[in-house]
Motif scaffolding. Structure first.
Motif: not given
Length: 217
Positions: A168-173, A181-186, A205-213
């Motif tokens: 149910q949780i949502g990540a900032t994107q 900051i770059l990111g991805w998920y598996i 690489c793409r935009v980060p999920d969760f990590l803001m600062y």
């Protein structure tokens, strides 16, 4: 004579107040949180359902702001959910532009690397309900590591598999790629157990999920 003594006492009191004020200002300056890398700015979207996912966010050495800090503090953004159950969090260090891990550093929240972050608690997330327009920013514990421009750093968070809360949780994107900051998920894989000498999994690489600062405090 009494007037001279009164004047001397007044001068000493003024000096004491000045010294105290100066020391307080210095303390404020020393404890102020500073950006170590350009974080997420502007509006964010919401990317939901994270059970069983490893989320990888990279802080490239080339993007570091030249600020000296013995601590590194990560801030995560949540846009939905009542509780985030984390199985593990680590920070991998590599040489710049290399995928080979040279160091592994635990990352903690509340003193543990496998926390349950209660997003419904107003002491954690004061603004309820969570949404993309009112995300909750969670500060992780300071990590005793000074970032270097000679290295790249990978924050990896593994969310508990088959977990209803994490579903149910949502990540900032970020809606625009404005951050260093770059990111991805598996999915269906835990990448928090890698050791020195192993390689960061591909996918960047793409935009980060969760990590803001990423900050000094």
């Amino acid at each position: 004579m009494k007037n001279v003594c009164k004047l001397a006492t007044l001068i000493l009191m003024m000096l004491a107040v000045s010294v105290l004020a100066f020391s307080q200002q210095q303390e404020i300056k020393e404890t102020a949180a500073l950006n170590l890398v350009r974080g997420v700015i502007g509006p964010v979207g919401s990317n939901t359902s994270w059970s069983g996912y490893s989320v990888l966010n990279v802080v490239p050495g080339a993007g570091l702001i030249p600020i000296s800090s013995s601590n590194t503090v990560f801030y995560l953004g949540f846009t939905a959910g009542s509780q985030a159950d984390v199985s593990n969090m680590v920070l991998y260090t590599t040489a710049r532009s290399s995928s080979t891990i040279t160091a592994v550093t635990p990352v903690k929240y509340g003193g543990v690397s496998n926390p349950s972050i209660v997003l419904s608690n107003t002491s954690v997330c004061p603004v309820q309900p969570l949404s993309a327009s009112t995300p909750c920013i969670v500060r992780l514990d300071p990590t005793s590591l000074a970032l270097s421009a000679l290295n790249d750093y990978y924050l990896v968070i593994y969310f508990t598999p088959s977990d209803a809360n994490d579903g149910q949780i949502g990540a900032t994107q970020p809606t625009a790629n404005t951050s260093s900051i770059l990111g991805w998920y598996i999915g269906n894989a835990d990448y928090t157990g890698l050791s020195v000498g192993q390689s960061i999994p591909t996918g960047c690489c793409r935009v980060p999920d969760f990590l803001m600062y990423v900050m000094s405090n």
